[in-house]
Structure formats: C-alpha cells, structure tokens
Design an enzyme around this catalytic site. Structure first.
Site, short mmCIF file in Angstrom:
data_model
loop_
_atom_site.label_atom_id
_atom_site.label_comp_id
_atom_site.label_asym_id
_atom_site.label_seq_id
_atom_site.Cartn_x
_atom_site.Cartn_y
_atom_site.Cartn_z
N THR A 51 35.85 37.32 37.72
CA THR A 51 36.35 38.48 36.97
C THR A 51 35.18 39.25 36.34
OG1 THR A 51 38.34 37.19 36.65
CG2 THR A 51 38.16 39.14 35.31
N HIS A 52 33.96 38.96 36.82
CA HIS A 52 32.78 39.63 36.26
C HIS A 52 32.59 41.02 36.88
CE1 HIS A 52 31.19 35.28 35.55
NE2 HIS A 52 32.20 35.59 34.77
N LEU A 53 33.43 41.95 36.45
CA LEU A 53 33.31 43.34 36.88
C LEU A 53 32.46 44.07 35.86
CD1 LEU A 53 37.07 43.43 37.62
CD2 LEU A 53 35.39 43.89 39.39
#
Lengths: 214, 595
Positions: B522-524
């Site tokens: 989820t590292h956007l």
C-alpha cells in the site's frame, strides 16, 4: 499481558473437548442441486489424504453457505457502480456480479457443462472427470453466459481456502483440523517465549477464538 | 452548492483525515493553542474495541474481509497501464489496501519505521553529481525533495520517540555506537528502544548475508521491544510476536498507532474535536481563490455541512489528498501531454518482489511468529550505497526478511513452489511443506517517477457522493524492472548460504504490466509533491500549497519519487517538520513560507 493466550487455552478445559459428531447441516442459501455441486467440488479442491482432513470434514461447504448470508456475498465491500466495461485481465474484476451471483451463475454453468458432456450433474461424475472440469474452469476454458469460468473458479477457491483455514467461529475448520495440518497455533497469539527457540516447532496445539483446542 | 450547506461555527484549523499525519498535526496545533476539528470519513476506532483479544485474532475478518480498510463500495479509484487504455474501477481490494476510520493506515500498518536516506532526499542532484545529467533516462522526472536529512533529523528523532521505535543505531553524533545499518546517516540519539529479537528466519538471514559479505541490520520497528512511555505520556506494552500486525489493531498496545500513541491525549484536549463518519467533499476558497475558507463535508447523517476554518490541513491517505486538491481546484492539474501542471504529477509506487527459500524439511521456520516491523535487512543495494554507473539504472532496493506473521489462510493461498497446482493433493503437500519449512525474502525497491505515470480525475466513474473517482495511470518501467532484477539476483547467494534446498527468486518480468489483482503493497506516493520549483511541485518544502497558502498537505503524496524504504517514518517526520514551521513562522505571519 503474557497470560492472555493462556486464559483462552485454560477456558477449554471445561469446553467442547473431543470432536463432536458432525451435525446435519441444511444450507440456507444454496438449493439442493447447488449444494450437491458444492459438496463435490470442495471434496476435489481439498481432498482428504495422508496430509490431513479434506474440505468436507472441515465443513467448508457450511462455511461458504453461511458466508453467502453476509453483506460480503452481496458485494457490500466491492465497488459495484456501472458502467461495467470489460478490459485486460490485469485491470481486475469488472463483472456486475457479487459473490452470490457468481455462485448462482457458476454452479449452473458447471452443471450444464457436465450435463452436455457427460449427461450427468457434476456431483455424479467420477472424481477424475470432476477434476478435468474444475481445471477447465480454472483455466478459463468454459463460459457461463457472461461469466468467464475463471472468475467463478477463483471465487470458489478463495472461499474454500478461507473455510478450511479461518477460525471455526465462521463455520469451517472443524476441530481446528486445517490449522493442525499446518501447525498453525491460531489464536495463541503470544510467542514471547518461543521467538528465539530456533527451528523447533511451537509445542502447544492450536486454539480458536472461543477457546476450542486441537 | 456550499450556499445550501449548513455553516458551522468557525475554528482555527480543520484537519482532513485521522491517521498519523492528521493526529500529529492536530496535536501540534492544539499545543500552539489553536482550536482543531479533525474530520475522518470512516468510523471511530480504538484498540480496546477493534483490537480486543481474542476477537481481533481473526484472519478472515482482518485480512480477507478488510475490517479496518477503505469501503470501496463508496469510493475507489480507476486504474490503467497507459493513456491509450480506458481506466477501469478497482472494484475489489487486491494490489493495495488503503485504510479508513480513525487511525487510518496507521492502525492497520505493520510498523517498519525508517528515516529517509540523505541521498534519496536529493536524488536528482546526487545522480547528476555521480553520473552526469545524461544518466537520467528520458521521461524520468527525477527531483530533489527540497529538504535535507540534516534539516529533518530532529523530526525523525521526535517521530521515533513518539512511536516508541525499536532498533539499533550505527552512528550517534558522528560516533559509531553499535551494529546498526552501516549505510545509515548519523543520528542525534539512539532509538528509544533496543531492537526486537530476531525470529529464526531473520537470524538465519543475518548470518547468511554477513557470510556473503553484505551488511545486515535490525529493521527499525515501531513495535515496542519493551514497555515504553512516549513523550505524550501514553504507554505501550512489549511486543509478543503474535503475528497480527498488518491488518489489525495490536491487542498488546505494542505497535505504534495514532490510536495508541497520540489520540488518547488529543481526545482529552479542550481545543480538539474529532468528528468521525464525515466525508470531506472539497476545500472551500474565497473569491480570490488564493485563500481557503474551510471545508464542506457530508456528515454521519448524510447532511452537507461547511466547516469554516483559518487553515486547512489535508492529511488523508496519499491519493485522497491528491484527489481533494483536484476536486477543490488547489494547484494546477498535471497535463502529461503538455508536461505542465503539478497536481497528479510524479505518481509512484513501491517496486516489491518476494523470493522464497525452502530449508531442510526437518527445520520448522514457524512463519506465524512475527512482528510487523521486525526482521533483518541489508542496504548494500539501496539508495546510492552502490555504484550505479556500470549498471545504467537509477534507484535501489533494500533486501530483507520481514516475517510479520504468516497466518493460515495466507499460507494456503501462497501454496507450494511455482508450478504446483493451486488445489488438490499436490497443492496440499506442497503448501504444507512450504508453510512449515520456507521463508520469504523481499526486495523492497524504489519506483521512479515518469512523465506518463500520473493521477487525474476519471471521466466516467463516480463515488457515492457523485464526485469523479481518481484515475491512476501506472505501469512498471524498464529502469525499475532492471533495478529489481539486479538486486533480486543477489538473493541467490544469500539463500545458498542459508542452506536452501530450493529457491524461487521473485523478479519483475519485462513486458508484464502492473497487475491490480495481486497484493503488492500500500506504499503509494507522489502526486502532490514537495519541492523548490512551483513548476514541478505542488507544495513548497514546508508542505504548503504554492497557490493557496493556508492549505498544507501532509502525506506520502509529497514524495517526488519512490524510495526503497517504507513511507510512514518519512510522513511522520514531514508532519513534525511542517508543524514546526507553522508554529514558529506561519501562525504569526500567515502567508507563503517559501518564495
């Protein structure tokens, strides 16, 4: 704080104990034909063998039927706004069907294919013929109206895995049999004294949220 | 529109989003004597509720029914690989898992808590210094953050003390003090807590990586290795490696979260008010367009309400911040054709692949034991720690064993070695063997920013409130694929030194597009980046909108390009950095902090 998992374990002393005989289960969502398919398919997807119990002993069909009564199965957590435009597979699921509809279309489609090719419903076929049909569905080689068979198969397989390996509070993983074959301790959730016991399996059996042990 | 909305009593500051950034900013603004309203579109959450043992120890609810995550039925994004495609809605959770509710992603995260490498903060300058400007591939928008490690150091330190972070330093005040990461910069202080114990697989990886000649270190983890009281006076319990971090509210109060580490104090502050189930529709501006006047939101009963405020601080998740700016007309939207505009520009992700190592079947790897932030890494191929000259790519990747606790359903889904069927007796045998006797090694690489990778508003699909969804245009690029393959190749020797009986090296494949169906991370990041040039950044180096000076935007949206590290430590430090400059300068002299 370390005692919390122990509390759950202790509560089982007066708990369910030995595995209860399987009670007959009447499906709420699936009709008789669908239920027969589900029992047969689950038995092929996770067969009982030397490595541990199969999906039937773990009550995976019951788990799936109970899930079908949850908002999840009506697509409550999915974005279901129109328009539904099909695109490349890697851009993800784009059908207008929530899980319940996928099961309805998919099981009817599987049984229709079984009837066309073998003049019997899926559940009445020999196991290796069932496997061939499941593989065809998995590989997207069948079409059930506008439902690609892989979309149905993926939904089924995902729910089967959930049913076999989730906490028994959800209706599957009976007797913690799924966890026992993996050596997964379930809700123990306290490895303060085992984190640096290298390479040695954790000695306590699995425990469930309600305190059932295996 | 807003004329119909009910107008509430004005406050000094409205904070949009109740995660780490929002909680830090709200805490700082109340300390500065300002009235603060925090709006969170999801429900209120607390560890005593969602986290209570044993009900919370439920993998189905946590990781497969997404109890703590965004309700996609109300709002999602659309995704395509390139501008020639029609972007399609992200209808079911898969590739990334944005959070929702009080605590935000800070409640469901794992706990890996890094400082940004100094070279990453000025990556464009550093690459040009070392290899020349021609080294930067055509179409790559490589930029500096506009802030240095030395400037951020006090705020990295503060965040670690608030989070109760466990780790081992390498250098403190220029002196080597321990066995920490030899590539890490000097610190002003030790970690507040000693490192977590190594789980077995991390222990094996540490030994093997050292044998091969790499420099292993304990991952900095916001999972408390001991009891801890943070500077706000809240207490954490010691992590017991239960393995329920990512996707869960930690029942041991060991994993740092806004809910445990900040909100217990903030909730009692007379200047603070939290409003849950309030979905912000837009930031309102005055007739000049250069000043925000508050925000308009839909409240829990579905009423549209306007909250006037002197300052608006956007602290929603990365892409929600970008979308709110686009919906509110704050900053010029990015146009990839003309290569103009800034909001939506430099959208980035994390370039992660996982390799699997099978050990002797007599060895139990106990993969269910874990801490979300724990493990062992080496940085020999991260950031600018190695010579990129002969390699011809920009960026790098730490390599680690970060055994966060593999639970039963996840283990069943992962199955056996590649080529094993997904079901039937062969699956069962391969899956059980893999679950009991294997371990996973991640290459957690950086993803660079490109001219044709960006965010804008979707022309077709709308959310439950009638507003356009955000559209992502994203694909993996040659530079990033080559970087991943180079680094993953190094894992082979480490696996051999671990005594592997079988190894699967998980590499990115050329020509294989970004797949929204497979969980990655989820590292956007990016999309409203910080910088020193308003032509290439939406925010100045104080996280302030260049165009609307009383709007600050805090989050991973500020990253001009990706990094090999997890984003939360940097987001928290940027929040404290921005808060410091708001408190010391902006409050007394409201106006642009950078010219």
């Amino acid at each position: 704080m370390q005692g919390l998992a122990g509390v759950a374990a202790c509560s089982t002393v007066s708990g369910t104990g030995a595995a209860a005989p399987p009670r007959p289960y009447t499906p709420v969502f699936f009709n008789a034909a669908e239920w027969n398919f589900l029992l047969a398919a689950c038995d092929r997807l996770i067969p009982a063998d030397a490595n541990g119990p199969g999906a039937l002993a773990l009550n995976v069909p019951r788990f799936i039927d109970q899930q079908m009564t949850m908002p999840y199965a009506q697509g409550a957590q999915w974005y279901m706004a129109a328009p539904f435009v099909q695109g490349p597979d890697n851009l993800g699921y784009q059908l207008p069907y929530p899980p319940r509809d996928l099961y309805r279309h998919g099981i009817a489609g599987m049984n229709a294919h079984a009837a066309t090719r073998h003049a019997r419903p899926f559940a009445a076929l020999a196991p290796d013929v069932q496997d061939d049909l499941l593989r065809a569905a998995e590989g997207g080689k069948l079409v059930f109206g506008d439902v690609p068979s892989a979309a149905f198969f993926d939904q089924l397989l995902a729910n089967v895995m959930e049913g076999a390996f989730s906490d028994p509070i959800h209706g599957g993983n009976t007797g913690l049999g799924g966890w026992a074959m993996l050596g997964f301790p379930g809700a123990r959730a306290d490895f303060m004294d085992w984190v640096d016991r290298y390479g040695v399996h954790y000695p306590l059996g699995s425990v469930s949220i309600t305190g059932e042990t295996a | 529109m807003s004329d119909d909305a009910r107008r509430l009593k004005p406050v000094d500051v409205v904070v949009v989003g109740g995660g780490w950034a929002g909680s830090i900013m709200a805490k700082e603004m109340t300390e500065a004597g300002r009235t603060v309203v925090m709006l969170e579109r999801g429900p209120d959450r607390s560890t005593a509720g969602e986290g209570a043992y044993p009900a919370s120890i439920d993998e189905l609810e946590g990781n497969f029914r997404y109890k703590l995550f965004q309700d996609l039925s109300k709002s999602t994004v659309t995704i395509r690989n390139n501008a020639s495609q029609t972007a399609l809605p992200y209808r079911r959770m898969a590739a990334f898992l944005p959070g929702e509710g009080v605590g935000g992603a800070g409640l469901h995260w794992s706990g890996v808590h890094f400082r940004m490498p100094p070279d990453d903060l000025r990556l464009r300058s550093r690459v040009i210094e070392k290899y020349g400007a021609k080294f930067i591939p055509e179409g790559m928008n490589l930029q500096d953050y506009g802030v240095t490690y030395e400037e951020l150091e006090p705020f990295f330190d503060k965040a670690e003390k608030v989070f109760g972070t466990s780790g081992e330093a390498y250098k403190v005040n220029g002196q080597v003090v321990g066995q920490g990461n030899v590539f890490s910069p000097s610190r002003s202080d030790h970690f507040p807590l000693p490192p977590l114990k190594d789980v077995y697989t991390a222990h094996l990886f540490r030994k093997a990586a050292a044998e091969v000649g790499f420099h292993p270190y304990s991952l900095p983890a916001a999972n408390a290795s001991q009891q801890y009281t943070n500077p706000y006076g809240v207490q954490m319990g010691p992590c017991n490696f239960c393995g329920y971090c990512s996707g869960y509210a930690c029942y041991m109060y060991s994993k740092a979260s806004p809910n445990v580490n900040i909100l217990p104090v903030l909730r009692r502050h007379p200047l603070f008010e939290l409003r849950a189930n309030c979905h912000v529709l837009r930031v309102e501006r005055d007739s000049t367009g250069k000043r925000a006047t508050g925000v308009t939101y839909t409240d829990a009963e579905g009423k549209v309400v306007t909250q006037p405020a002197e300052m608006v601080i956007l602290t929603a998740f990365q892409f929600h911040n970008v979308r709110l700016m686009l919906l509110s007309g704050i900053g010029k939207p990015y146009d990839p054709v003309r290569n103009e505009g800034v909001v939506g520009r430099n959208f980035v992700y994390q370039n992660v692949t996982t390799s699997v190592v099978w050990l002797d079947p007599k060895v139990e790897t106990n993969q269910y034991i874990g801490a979300g932030g724990g493990g062992v890494a080496f940085d020999d191929f991260n950031s600018e720690n190695f010579d990129h000259g002969p390699l011809g790519f920009v960026g790098g990747s730490p390599v680690w064993v970060n055994q966060a606790g593999v639970k039963a359903i996840a283990g069943a889904h992962s199955g056996g070695p590649p080529g094993t069927p997904r079901w039937g007796s062969a699956w069962k045998a391969g899956m059980i063997d893999t679950y009991r006797h294997s371990l996973r090694i991640d290459a957690h690489g950086a993803n660079m920013a490109y001219r044709d990778v960006y965010l804008d508003l979707d022309p077709t699909w709308k959310d439950a409130y009638g507003q356009p969804l955000l559209r992502m245009t994203f694909d993996w690029k040659d530079n990033d694929i080559r970087m991943n393959r180079y680094v993953v190749d190094k894992i082979g020797n480490v696996a051999k030194a671990m005594g592997a009986r079988n190894v699967h090296l998980g590499m990115r494949e050329f020509g294989k597009p970004f797949d929204t169906r497979q969980y990655q991370t989820t590292h956007l990041g990016g999309g409203a980046v910080m910088g020193t040039d308003p032509q290439t950044s939406a925010l100045n180096r104080y996280m302030q909108s260049w165009d609307v000076h009383n709007v600050f935007v805090i989050g991973a949206n500020a990253f001009p390009q990706g990094t090999g590290y997890n984003p939360t430590g940097m987001v928290a430090a940027l929040a404290y950095w921005a808060a410091y400059h708001i408190r010391t300068t902006y409050l007394a002299h409201p106006g642009p902090l950078a010219g």
